[in-house]
Design a protein around this motif. Sequence first.
Motif, short mmCIF file in Angstrom:
data_model
loop_
_atom_site.label_atom_id
_atom_site.label_comp_id
_atom_site.label_asym_id
_atom_site.label_seq_id
_atom_site.Cartn_x
_atom_site.Cartn_y
_atom_site.Cartn_z
N VAL A 169 0.89 -1.27 0.04
CA VAL A 169 0.10 0.03 0.08
C VAL A 169 0.86 1.16 -0.02
N ALA A 170 2.22 1.01 -0.28
CA ALA A 170 3.11 2.11 -0.01
C ALA A 170 3.31 2.99 -1.57
N ARG A 171 3.55 1.86 -2.53
CA ARG A 171 3.84 2.41 -3.88
C ARG A 171 2.32 3.00 -4.25
N ASN A 172 1.18 2.47 -4.07
CA ASN A 172 0.13 3.33 -4.38
C ASN A 172 -0.93 2.84 -3.05
N PHE A 173 -1.49 3.92 -2.34
CA PHE A 173 -2.11 3.99 -0.90
C PHE A 173 -3.49 3.06 -1.46
N LYS A 174 -4.04 2.23 -0.60
CA LYS A 174 -5.24 1.62 -0.70
C LYS A 174 -6.05 2.11 0.52
N SER A 175 -7.39 2.32 0.44
CA SER A 175 -8.28 2.94 1.42
C SER A 175 -8.63 1.71 2.35
N VAL A 176 -9.09 2.01 3.57
CA VAL A 176 -9.34 1.20 4.83
C VAL A 176 -10.53 0.34 4.13
N ALA A 177 -11.47 0.75 3.61
CA ALA A 177 -12.60 -0.08 3.15
C ALA A 177 -12.17 -1.12 2.07
N PHE A 178 -11.02 -0.88 1.16
CA PHE A 178 -10.50 -1.89 0.13
C PHE A 178 -9.72 -2.90 1.08
N VAL A 179 -8.95 -2.27 2.00
CA VAL A 179 -8.18 -3.26 2.84
C VAL A 179 -9.00 -4.48 3.66
N THR A 246 -4.68 6.39 10.18
CA THR A 246 -4.44 6.65 11.18
C THR A 246 -4.20 5.63 12.18
N GLN A 247 -3.67 5.88 13.44
CA GLN A 247 -3.66 4.64 14.41
C GLN A 247 -5.20 4.10 14.87
N GLU A 248 -6.16 5.06 14.75
CA GLU A 248 -7.45 4.51 14.89
C GLU A 248 -7.91 3.76 13.93
N GLU A 249 -7.56 4.40 12.75
CA GLU A 249 -7.91 3.20 11.52
C GLU A 249 -7.30 1.77 11.70
N ILE A 250 -6.08 2.03 12.05
CA ILE A 250 -5.30 0.61 12.05
C ILE A 250 -5.90 -0.31 13.26
N LYS A 251 -6.28 0.25 14.12
CA LYS A 251 -6.92 -0.44 15.29
C LYS A 251 -8.29 -1.18 14.84
N GLU A 252 -8.79 -0.36 14.14
CA GLU A 252 -10.38 -0.92 13.39
C GLU A 252 -9.92 -1.99 12.41
N VAL A 253 -8.98 -1.89 11.63
CA VAL A 253 -8.55 -2.92 10.63
C VAL A 253 -8.24 -4.12 11.32
N VAL A 254 -7.27 -4.21 12.23
CA VAL A 254 -6.63 -5.09 13.09
C VAL A 254 -7.77 -5.73 13.94
N LYS A 255 -8.75 -5.17 14.49
CA LYS A 255 -10.10 -5.73 14.90
C LYS A 255 -11.01 -6.75 14.06
N ALA A 257 -9.70 -7.88 11.21
CA ALA A 257 -9.04 -9.00 10.84
C ALA A 257 -9.10 -9.96 11.90
N GLN A 258 -8.98 -9.76 12.99
CA GLN A 258 -9.23 -10.59 14.12
C GLN A 258 -10.45 -11.34 14.21
N ASN A 259 -11.42 -10.75 14.00
CA ASN A 259 -12.74 -11.37 13.78
C ASN A 259 -13.00 -12.37 12.60
N ARG A 260 -12.02 -12.39 11.63
CA ARG A 260 -12.04 -13.31 10.47
C ARG A 260 -10.69 -14.19 10.69
N HIS A 261 -9.89 -14.21 11.81
CA HIS A 261 -9.00 -15.08 12.11
C HIS A 261 -7.99 -14.86 11.12
N VAL A 262 -7.73 -13.48 10.69
CA VAL A 262 -6.41 -13.28 10.06
C VAL A 262 -5.44 -12.32 10.84
N THR A 263 -4.29 -12.71 10.88
CA THR A 263 -3.22 -11.99 11.71
C THR A 263 -2.70 -11.08 10.74
#
Length: 539
Positions: A169-179, A246-255, A257-263
């Motif tokens: 997502v560094a060469r080209n950024f991807k949105s939280v929704a897409f992630v 943002t860190q808030e967005e990262i927390k949301e994505v981590v959660k 993923a956790q609910n889907r058993h993805v680390t």
Amino acid sequence: MKQFSILTLFLLSSIYALGQEYALIPYPSSIITKKEKDFILSKASVIYYSDKELKNNANYLQNVLKRATNFKLTTTTLKSKVHKGAIILSLEKFKNATKGSYSLEVSDGVIRISAADPSGVFYGIQTLLQLFPVEIYSDTWVKNIKWKIPAVQILDEPKFEWRGMHLDVARNFKSVAFVKKFIDNLARHKMNTFHWHLTEDQGWRIEIKKYPRLTQIGAYRDSTLIGHMRDKPHRFKVGRTGGYYTQEEIKEVVKYAQNRHVTIVPEIEMPGHAQAAIAAYPEYGNTGANPGVRSKWGISEDIFSPEEKTIEFLKDILNEVMELFPSQYIHIGGDEAKKTQWESSKRVKELLKERGLHDMHEMQSWFIKQISNHLAENNRKLIGWDEILEGGLANNATVMSWRGDKGGVTAAKKGRNAVMANSKFTYFSKYQSLDKENEPFAHGGFISLKKAYSFNPIPSVLSPKESKYIIGAQGQIWSEYIVEDNYVEYMMFPRACALAEVVWSKDKDYQKFLERLKIHLKRLNILGINYRVPDEFIK
Ligand code: ACM
């Protein structure tokens, strides 16, 4: 028969036309078809769960089923007596069960999914969904369908513990929704690791509170190279581009993923691929000059300096990263660090002497070892691209083998873990067809679906004992040319479906996979996932 639409009849008949071979991807270890009536889901069906650890799984299933069926099924803790139409999710004390293994039994009008851990139950749910008519994946109510599944007994377990997909997502950024959609797509294929490539020469994508300029400056570049580095003269698209989480967005994505058993394994690149960070904080580079965030592709000579203060800077960053990501593994990159600036620096030569090191590979190893120790002090493990072997491997480091299998073989022979990301089989940013004129512009190279499917993560030179150190494999999406979301999906699918079988299924058969894929692609259609139609399906 009124309740069947013509389409449903067609789809159901196509599932049964496979005989014992249900359209399951990845294919499970064993399936027995029972001579019993089908299970039919109704609005009176109830989802029972045996332990509170399974509540998330029950809610997930309830939500998914609700969209297409419009049934708001009750979820409740397991009772001693259950009625027909029940879906029972339970944790059992299976001896020596592999994490993620499960049993799924559809019998006597009841569905039982049992596993030794919640991820196994989750994978049982994914298999269950694939046994329904494909419309189960619709996000709106599909009327006039009988939601039935065959009576079967499935026993299943994953082949590898690391079943990964990487996204740059560094060469080209991807949105939280897409992630999030990307993570859903991994989970549906029983993949459990998302390698989030967050930092590069061309952009820094994660908010770090202690160093705000990393995103204020490092998250944006002023122009972008058009075409390949090798195409001269270079031409640029002028315009500010970038973004960050943002860190808030990262927390949301981590959660999520956790609910889907993805680390989620975050990657913070060092010492190379760091030009965006150096543009934000030139004091951690080697020259003191500000190189700006890189506009070209290729590899920058601006790498982090091997000074103690740079190590401290990176430790601070990793402390915030570890707060956000519970992953046992933290990826530190380590690839393609050009040593030009180190070689020409008087100061780095002094440091080399002071530290009793012999060359710049050993200097890179010294660098990575400082970071590895810091991660170990925080009970985390370092993983890096196979260049981390050069100059000596840090204790307990895991190698991600991308330049062929060689790095993985070396690691396994040393008794160290390796994840196989061989670029000849797993770099999904390469073309899928030799007819490149008719494909979207890509990196180059060629990996057909068949080739992706043929990948064996265990190199044949390893003994059975050494093979145990190969913990899995993953696919890569490098995003220099992959700007749009639907282009990511086009490059990923269906090669990621092939990879899902590479890392999960015990037995592989390409022809049978293609038969199953024909139906699976209908699921992708319904889910709004873009993919390339395999050559084999084009008449
Ligand atoms: C890589 O492709 N540089 C890991």
